[in-house]
Design a protein around this motif. Structure first.
Motif, PDB file in Angstrom:
ATOM      1  N   ILE A  59      38.253  12.823   4.229  1.00  0.00           N
ATOM      2  CA  ILE A  59      37.380  11.652   4.070  1.00  0.00           C
ATOM      3  C   ILE A  59      36.535  11.507   5.339  1.00  0.00           C
ATOM      4  O   ILE A  59      37.064  11.534   6.460  1.00  0.00           O
ATOM      5  CB  ILE A  59      38.203  10.368   3.843  1.00  0.00           C
ATOM      6  N   THR A  60      35.237  11.329   5.140  1.00  0.00           N
ATOM      7  CA  THR A  60      34.317  11.200   6.280  1.00  0.00           C
ATOM      8  C   THR A  60      33.308  10.089   6.031  1.00  0.00           C
ATOM      9  O   THR A  60      33.145   9.626   4.883  1.00  0.00           O
ATOM     10  CB  THR A  60      33.580  12.525   6.538  1.00  0.00           C
ATOM     11  N   THR A  61      32.623   9.683   7.085  1.00  0.00           N
ATOM     12  CA  THR A  61      31.617   8.609   7.012  1.00  0.00           C
ATOM     13  C   THR A  61      30.297   9.120   7.597  1.00  0.00           C
ATOM     14  O   THR A  61      30.286   9.814   8.611  1.00  0.00           O
ATOM     15  CB  THR A  61      32.071   7.368   7.791  1.00  0.00           C
ATOM     16  N   LYS A  62      29.201   8.749   6.956  1.00  0.00           N
ATOM     17  CA  LYS A  62      27.881   9.198   7.408  1.00  0.00           C
ATOM     18  C   LYS A  62      26.882   8.046   7.302  1.00  0.00           C
ATOM     19  O   LYS A  62      26.872   7.313   6.308  1.00  0.00           O
ATOM     20  CB  LYS A  62      27.402  10.379   6.557  1.00  0.00           C
ATOM     21  N   VAL A  63      26.042   7.883   8.349  1.00  0.00           N
ATOM     22  CA  VAL A  63      24.965   6.884   8.327  1.00  0.00           C
ATOM     23  C   VAL A  63      23.667   7.587   7.913  1.00  0.00           C
ATOM     24  O   VAL A  63      23.287   8.596   8.520  1.00  0.00           O
ATOM     25  CB  VAL A  63      24.790   6.213   9.704  1.00  0.00           C
ATOM     26  N   ILE A  64      23.037   7.058   6.903  1.00  0.00           N
ATOM     27  CA  ILE A  64      21.754   7.602   6.428  1.00  0.00           C
ATOM     28  C   ILE A  64      20.698   6.525   6.624  1.00  0.00           C
ATOM     29  O   ILE A  64      20.834   5.412   6.104  1.00  0.00           O
ATOM     30  CB  ILE A  64      21.838   8.029   4.953  1.00  0.00           C
ATOM     31  N   LYS A  65      19.657   6.874   7.367  1.00  0.00           N
ATOM     32  CA  LYS A  65      18.643   5.889   7.739  1.00  0.00           C
ATOM     33  C   LYS A  65      17.314   6.133   7.031  1.00  0.00           C
ATOM     34  O   LYS A  65      17.029   7.218   6.554  1.00  0.00           O
ATOM     35  CB  LYS A  65      18.417   5.901   9.257  1.00  0.00           C
ATOM     36  N   ASP A  66      16.507   5.058   7.039  1.00  0.00           N
ATOM     37  CA  ASP A  66      15.100   5.110   6.611  1.00  0.00           C
ATOM     38  C   ASP A  66      14.920   5.610   5.185  1.00  0.00           C
ATOM     39  O   ASP A  66      14.060   6.452   4.899  1.00  0.00           O
ATOM     40  CB  ASP A  66      14.284   5.973   7.574  1.00  0.00           C
ATOM     41  N   ILE A  67      15.728   5.085   4.272  1.00  0.00           N
ATOM     42  CA  ILE A  67      15.490   5.339   2.853  1.00  0.00           C
ATOM     43  C   ILE A  67      14.349   4.417   2.418  1.00  0.00           C
ATOM     44  O   ILE A  67      14.467   3.191   2.542  1.00  0.00           O
ATOM     45  CB  ILE A  67      16.751   5.050   2.013  1.00  0.00           C
ATOM     46  N   PRO A  68      13.220   4.954   1.926  1.00  0.00           N
ATOM     47  CA  PRO A  68      12.109   4.092   1.523  1.00  0.00           C
ATOM     48  C   PRO A  68      12.527   3.156   0.380  1.00  0.00           C
ATOM     49  O   PRO A  68      13.225   3.579  -0.538  1.00  0.00           O
ATOM     50  CB  PRO A  68      11.035   5.076   1.064  1.00  0.00           C
ATOM     51  N   VAL A  69      12.115   1.905   0.477  1.00  0.00           N
ATOM     52  CA  VAL A  69      12.384   0.926  -0.577  1.00  0.00           C
ATOM     53  C   VAL A  69      11.081   0.655  -1.313  1.00  0.00           C
ATOM     54  O   VAL A  69      10.105   0.207  -0.713  1.00  0.00           O
ATOM     55  CB  VAL A  69      12.956  -0.382  -0.002  1.00  0.00           C
ATOM     56  N   GLU A  70      11.070   0.939  -2.598  1.00  0.00           N
ATOM     57  CA  GLU A  70       9.860   0.754  -3.404  1.00  0.00           C
ATOM     58  C   GLU A  70       9.882  -0.615  -4.046  1.00  0.00           C
ATOM     59  O   GLU A  70      10.907  -1.053  -4.574  1.00  0.00           O
ATOM     60  CB  GLU A  70       9.758   1.835  -4.471  1.00  0.00           C
ATOM     61  N   ASP A  71       8.734  -1.326  -3.943  1.00  0.00           N
ATOM     62  CA  ASP A  71       8.631  -2.616  -4.639  1.00  0.00           C
ATOM     63  C   ASP A  71       8.008  -2.370  -6.007  1.00  0.00           C
ATOM     64  O   ASP A  71       6.954  -1.740  -6.128  1.00  0.00           O
ATOM     65  CB  ASP A  71       7.792  -3.600  -3.829  1.00  0.00           C
ATOM     66  N   ILE A  72       8.667  -2.843  -7.047  1.00  0.00           N
ATOM     67  CA  ILE A  72       8.183  -2.640  -8.421  1.00  0.00           C
ATOM     68  C   ILE A  72       7.889  -3.990  -9.059  1.00  0.00           C
ATOM     69  O   ILE A  72       8.381  -5.022  -8.611  1.00  0.00           O
ATOM     70  CB  ILE A  72       9.195  -1.837  -9.264  1.00  0.00           C
ATOM     71  N   ASN A  73       7.070  -3.950 -10.098  1.00  0.00           N
ATOM     72  CA  ASN A  73       6.676  -5.143 -10.846  1.00  0.00           C
ATOM     73  C   ASN A  73       5.945  -6.159  -9.970  1.00  0.00           C
ATOM     74  O   ASN A  73       6.060  -7.369 -10.166  1.00  0.00           O
ATOM     75  CB  ASN A  73       7.892  -5.799 -11.514  1.00  0.00           C
ATOM     76  N   GLY A  74       5.165  -5.641  -8.995  1.00  0.00           N
ATOM     77  CA  GLY A  74       4.357  -6.537  -8.170  1.00  0.00           C
ATOM     78  C   GLY A  74       3.254  -7.219  -8.953  1.00  0.00           C
ATOM     79  O   GLY A  74       2.693  -8.221  -8.510  1.00  0.00           O
ATOM     80  N   SER A  75       2.968  -6.713 -10.132  1.00  0.00           N
ATOM     81  CA  SER A  75       1.932  -7.330 -10.976  1.00  0.00           C
ATOM     82  C   SER A  75       2.297  -8.758 -11.349  1.00  0.00           C
ATOM     83  O   SER A  75       1.425  -9.579 -11.642  1.00  0.00           O
ATOM     84  CB  SER A  75       1.714  -6.494 -12.229  1.00  0.00           C
ATOM     85  N   ALA A  76       3.596  -9.076 -11.331  1.00  0.00           N
ATOM     86  CA  ALA A  76       4.019 -10.440 -11.654  1.00  0.00           C
ATOM     87  C   ALA A  76       3.464 -11.434 -10.646  1.00  0.00           C
ATOM     88  O   ALA A  76       3.186 -12.591 -10.975  1.00  0.00           O
ATOM     89  CB  ALA A  76       5.547 -10.507 -11.674  1.00  0.00           C
ATOM     90  N   ILE A  77       3.268 -10.989  -9.391  1.00  0.00           N
ATOM     91  CA  ILE A  77       2.682 -11.843  -8.352  1.00  0.00           C
ATOM     92  C   ILE A  77       1.164 -11.831  -8.453  1.00  0.00           C
ATOM     93  O   ILE A  77       0.502 -12.872  -8.359  1.00  0.00           O
ATOM     94  CB  ILE A  77       3.132 -11.370  -6.962  1.00  0.00           C
TER      95      ILE A  77
END
Length: 445
Positions: free
Chosen positions: A37-55
């Motif tokens: 069992i091991t642990t890993k930090v993964i950074k800078d995963i892009p977060v996509e904003d969806i359904n912005g048309s509602a705004i």
């Protein structure tokens, strides 16, 4: 005695069971050692904003202020965790589920290349078809902790404006040429975006390279950037533009050096004299089409009025005002500095006697004598520096007696007209002409 199969199996049964259990234990131990069992930090995963048309449908625009990327901690078997990177994950925030604090929860899935369905399938473009599929089988075997769980937005009214495009050249053209007008097509771009961002736009610049260029040219599909009042570039992703690119036309002309000429018109104030006109520069470099330059030999700054002038007049004239519309100034200094000087006149009286007057045209048969009248006087008028240095010997006074006949004649005194001052003579000189043989005389005026 021959052993049966059953007896063979049952012989030493305890020992055999022990061996099996030991083998299983050893296999488990080896597996745990190799795939721990091991642990890993993964950074800078892009977060996509969806359904912005509602705004956007509400006439608003949004800017992501936090939560553009996601950091996670993954715990699991080495064989699963070791190979994972940010590109293996898909993170998104559904803006149609925005909270009253303008935040949206971030969702995370482990992607796979299959088109099989899953409760985590995401329809990014809203066409009813899933665009990203989750790999639940592996994902559920991992312990994933998201270090950020929400995306935060800044929501503002949407504003629009038409902004002019400024063309900025980079580098230097050929030294024998001059840079003319640079224009963008279109030269005005429609821009929309958040109110605060729109308020920060000072100008739009399109950059074009002109290094070593010798003639006019047009560059297609030039990118542009927005700048604030401090000349700092703005993030253009927050704006919407009417066009993505512009075409830039750069005019480059040959040059020609021509003389500058300055003339005045009118009369200075009474009692004053024009003492000089100075200006700088004496020559100017201009640029334009070769055929147009051929017809220009000088820049004539004409008819500067000195009417009633009683002091120094200083003025600057834009060279471009005296050039044809299609000719430009190629000098760094585009103005001619002009100084017009006048000085007050002074008057000095000269003591002139008949001995200072020459007679021209004398005839041998006549004798001539001169007498000054009671109102006879000679004054000179001009600027003080000149008048102070003038004496009667500097002025050649004379009378032409070639046409005189015997008698008394009242003659106006003549002189060689000086250039730097004015001579004012009052009264006349009496010239008496007699015949040498009889002394006869007549009076003539």
């Amino acid at each position: 005695m021959k052993k049966t199969l059953k007896s063979s199996i049952l012989d030493h049964i305890g020992l055999k069971i022990f061996a099996l259990v030991l083998a299983v234990v050893i296999w488990i131990a080896i597996t745990n050692v190799d795939d721990y069992i091991t642990t890993k930090v993964i950074k800078d995963i892009p977060v996509e904003d969806i359904n912005g048309s509602a705004i956007e449908e509400l006439g608003k625009v949004y800017t992501v202020t936090s939560g553009k990327t996601l950091d996670i901690v993954v715990r699991g078997r080495r064989s699963m965790v070791e190979q994972l990177t940010a590109s293996d994950f898909y993170a998104y925030a559904d803006l149609s589920e925005l909270s009253i604090t303008n935040t949206a929860n971030i969702n995370l899935i482990l992607k796979k290349d299959s088109t099989s369905g899953s409760k985590y399938d995401v329809d990014i473009d809203g066409d009813g078809v899933a665009d990203v599929y989750s790999n639940d089988e592996i994902f559920q075997q991992l312990d994933v902790k998201m270090l950020d769980t929400t995306m935060t937005l800044s929501i503002e009214d949407k504003e629009s404006d038409d902004i002019a495009v400024t063309v900025v050249t980079q580098g230097d053209i050929d030294e024998k040429c001059a840079l003319g007008k640079c224009t963008a097509t279109p030269n005005i771009i429609s821009v929309s975006g958040p109110k605060t961002a729109m308020d920060s736009i000072k100008e739009i610049r399109a950059y074009v390279n002109v290094i070593g260029k010798t003639e006019s040219f047009t560059e297609k599909d030039v990118s542009f950037t927005c700048y604030n009042e401090y000349g700092e570039p703005l993030n253009i992703s927050q704006f919407e533009f009417g066009v993505d690119k512009v075409d830039v036309t750069v005019a480059i002309y040959p040059t020609k050096e021509v003389d500058v000429k300055v003339t005045t018109t009118g009369e200075v104030a009474e009692g004053f004299v024009l003492t000089g006109v100075t200006y700088n520069p004496k020559t100017v470099l201009i640029a334009g089409e070769k055929s147009v330059l051929a017809g220009i030999d000088s820049i004539n700054i004409n008819n500067i009025s000195v009417n009633g002038l009683n002091g120094t007049l200083e003025t600057d004239k834009e060279v471009s005002e005296y050039l044809p519309e299609d000719v430009i100034v190629a000098d760094s200094n585009t103005q001619v500095a002009i100084s017009i000087n006048v000085e007050e006149k002074v008057t000095k009286k000269l003591l002139v006697s008949v001995n200072d007057i020459n007679l021209y045209g004398k005839l041998d048969e006549y004798e001539y004598a001169m007498e000054s009248t009671s109102d006879f006087s000679v004054n000179i008028t001009g600027i003080k520096d000149v008048i102070d240095n003038v004496s009667k010997d500097d002025i050649k006074f004379y009378i032409d007696v070639g046409d005189l006949v015997p008698g008394t004649n009242y003659m106006t005194l003549s002189y060689v007209d000086p250039k730097d001052y004015e001579v004012i003579i009052t009264g006349k000189i009496k010239v008496i002409v007699t015949r040498k043989e009889d002394g006869e005389e007549d009076t003539q005026e």
